[in-house]
Scaffold this active site. Structure first.
Site, short mmCIF file in Angstrom:
data_model
loop_
_atom_site.label_atom_id
_atom_site.label_comp_id
_atom_site.label_asym_id
_atom_site.label_seq_id
_atom_site.Cartn_x
_atom_site.Cartn_y
_atom_site.Cartn_z
N HIS A 1 37.45 8.74 -2.38
CA HIS A 1 37.18 8.58 -3.82
C HIS A 1 35.70 8.87 -4.07
CE1 HIS A 1 36.91 6.79 -7.82
NE2 HIS A 1 38.24 6.73 -7.84
N CYS B 1 0.86 -1.17 0.00
CA CYS B 1 0.00 0.00 0.00
C CYS B 1 0.90 1.22 0.00
CB CYS B 1 -0.94 -0.02 1.20
SG CYS B 1 -0.10 -0.06 2.79
#
Length: 639
Positions: free
Chosen positions: A560, A27
């Site tokens: 990084h 839902c």
């Protein structure tokens, strides 16, 4: 925070695996399962899964509360459970109570069509609003087109219900559409309309005077088409069972139609119409008898009803009331007030809580509840702190009593009841009073619990900076090890805000296999990276996508940004430092554009790796997953 895929995998595993799933759907905020063996469910373990706000059985239906990302998680659940979603799973061997079956069945039918109801209902609400303020007239061509769009979902509701019922019953959807088409056939509707002009009110089927089919109008009807499709499923299956397979394709549907559709028009349709009207009349009588008392109970206890998932049982009542009376004075007015009260309590928590995570969750879930999605506020904030939840219930009950006493009405359906649903309270006749009252009550429903939370306060949750999937004893033991080895702990702070991703889950094997060293990854929620340690910039390439630092204690840290971002050649990056610079903890290093990078289908997950891991006994992430803020303790290096 775990990825949606990871959350889905863990949920399916803890409910007993795909073979234990008989049926699955979702839902607005929950995953819903029918299970073959509920004893296999590890409910406490499911509650601990990142991305899960709560889990419970409602009758025999198992619900996992996810919140705003439920559709994303369900998209990952669907391929794991396979046929159970479309209804090809095995039948449950467990006996369900009648109430559980009814609630489960209704929610399974109505949840798939909620987006259509929400969109069309909101459009009709805005049309009523525009006519009220004089921006449109009901005679204009523009109104005619927009009204056709908004009204079509409700007028042809039997078709939507036929499809969702067929899916729930696991029968052919196209055969079910024939059921809806027959009930809505134009010549039958014309015959019904002709009754007022003196036309017959029944049809003599077969001309024997025995089967007299009542002429009824089934547009916007609910129960007749649902009952008819249920009958179709069993008749069609029975016909196929006794009929040779060589002629099933043509003759099985025809025989099923000849049995089911006359029965639907003769008995089932009138019976379903009477049932729907009877239930609607009961609730209407309750509100007419004592709207104050009915509003107090329904609005005050609506969150408890939502917790069980039984609020979908009110959908047929609201739709029937709209079809017969032209308004709903029960379901949507009370849900509007209840949802707003949960929002106000959560926002009060956001203001006074000293826990940073709780403040952030209170704000985000409060906004979500004001829109009409309350589970994040209910489960993540108000119920967890207890008193805000009680204050929200009290506030909703008081204002619900006022709404019931006044007789607040919604004039069309809305799937999600919140601030954007306010236009559905605009009277299509052009009267503005109902809309003004709904706005005032909505605002009060936010303000009252907000003020009560500020006055009565609550027992705050202490901020846990060592929360992780590791047991606290293990974290303490790790810190003990650090102390025994060196007498001190080298700390690396988080260089950005986001959600933690275990390094093993990163798609680049250079990092996931710890070839570069141990560490952690973060999916960023902001567009900058700051220094996690004090030290010197040793590496900063022209692409600006990575930074190598050497700390004052000898630690070497690589940050990084993204995977394969070197291919951007510096585009969308703005370096604020250069090689050789001395930096302090928290100093901004690089700015980048997350959305622009993601639009190029490049991952932005950022790795923080200790490249000289071999020099340490261990590199310990403080948190294995979950949210992380810039400057929080991220890694401990054990010398």
């Amino acid at each position: 925070m775990a990825s949606h895929k990871e959350t889905a995998q863990q949920v399916v595993e803890k409910i007993g695996g795909a073979k234990n799933v008989n049926q699955a759907w979702h839902c607005v905020t929950r995953l819903r399962f029918n299970l073959n063996d509920k004893d296999k469910v590890e409910i406490e373990e499911i509650k601990k899964i990142n991305g899960v706000m709560g889990a419970q059985f409602s009758g025999d239906q198992f619900q996992v509360i996810i919140g705003n990302h439920v559709s994303d998680v369900f998209a990952e659940v669907e391929p794991l459970v396979g046929g159970a979603v479309s209804g090809d799973g095995e039948k449950s061997g467990q006996k369900q109570s009648v109430v559980s079956l009814v609630m489960d069945f209704i929610s399974g039918i109505f949840t798939p069509i909620l987006p259509a109801l929400a969109g069309a209902g909101l459009l009709k609400g805005f049309l009523a609003l525009f006519t009220t303020v004089g921006w449109l007239t009901t005679e204009s061509d523009t109104y005619m087109v927009l009204n056709a769009i908004g009204d079509s979902v409700f007028y042809f509701l039997p078709f939507s219900l036929a499809v969702s019922t067929a899916r729930k019953m696991r029968t052919n959807e196209y055969l079910a559409l024939i059921v809806a088409g027959t009930l809505m056939y134009p010549s039958l509707i014309e015959a019904f309309n002709a009754i007022e002009g003196g036309g017959p009110d029944t049809l003599d089927f077969l001309g024997l005077g025995i089967i007299n089919i009542p002429l009824l109008n089934y547009d916007t009807s609910v129960i007749p088409v649902i009952l008819s499709v249920i009958l179709l499923k069993y008749v069609y299956d029975l016909v196929k069972k006794v009929m040779p397979s060589a002629i099933q394709l043509m003759f099985a549907p025809m025989i099923a139609f000849l049995i089911v559709l006359p029965l639907s028009l003769w008995l089932i349709g009138p019976l379903g119409t009477n049932i729907g009207n009877f239930v609607s009349d009961i609730f209407n009588w309750l509100f007419e008898f004592s709207g104050l008392f009915a509003g107090l109970l329904l609005a005050g206890f609506m969150p408890l009803i939502i917790m069980t998932g039984m609020h979908y049982a009110f959908a047929p009542i609201a739709i029937t009331s709209l079809a017969t009376l032209g308004y709903d004075n029960m379901v949507m007015p009370m849900m509007l007030i209840s949802n707003a009260a949960q929002a106000g309590a959560a926002l009060g928590v956001a203001v006074i809580s000293k826990n940073r995570q709780m403040k952030q969750l209170g704000l985000s879930s409060g906004i979500s509840a004001a829109i009409g999605i309350t589970e994040p506020a209910m489960y993540g904030v108000n119920m967890k702190l207890k008193k805000p939840f009680v204050l929200a219930l009290v506030s909703a009950g008081i204002l619900g009593a006022i709404a019931g006493w006044y007789g607040l009405k919604a004039y069309t359906m809305s799937g999600i009841i919140g601030i954007f649903a306010l236009p559905v309270f605009a009277d299509p006749a052009g009267e503005s009073v109902s809309l003004i009252v709904s706005i005032v009550l909505f605002a009060l429903a936010i303000v009252l619990p907000f003020i009560l939370v500020l006055i009565f306060r609550f027992k705050d949750i202490e901020e846990d900076t060592t929360a992780s999937t590791q047991p606290k004893e293990e974290v303490a033991k790790a810190k003990e090890t650090t102390t025994e080895a060196t007498g001190k702990e080298i700390m690396v702070q988080s260089p950005l805000k986001g959600t933690i991703v275990p390094l093993a889950e990163v798609s680049d094997q250079t990092f996931s296999q710890e070839i570069m060293g141990k560490g952690i990854a973060i999916e960023p929620e902001e567009d900058r990276v700051v220094a996690p340690i004090a030290g010197t910039i040793m590496v900063f390439p022209e692409s600006q996508h990575a930074i190598g630092l050497k700390g004052d204690h000898g630690e070497e840290i690589l940050i990084h940004i993204g995977i394969d971002t070197v291919s951007l050649k510096g585009e969308h990056f703005n370096g604020l430092i250069k090689e050789g610079d001395r930096v302090e903890v928290g100093q901004p290093l690089v700015e980048f554009d997350r959305e622009a990078i993601r639009q190029k289908e490049i991952e932005t997950v950022t790795m923080i790796v200790v490249t000289n891991t071999a020099e340490y006994l261990d590199v310990l992430p403080i948190n294995a997953d979950g949210p992380i803020f810039e400057g929080e303790h991220l890694l401990s290096l054990v010398k």
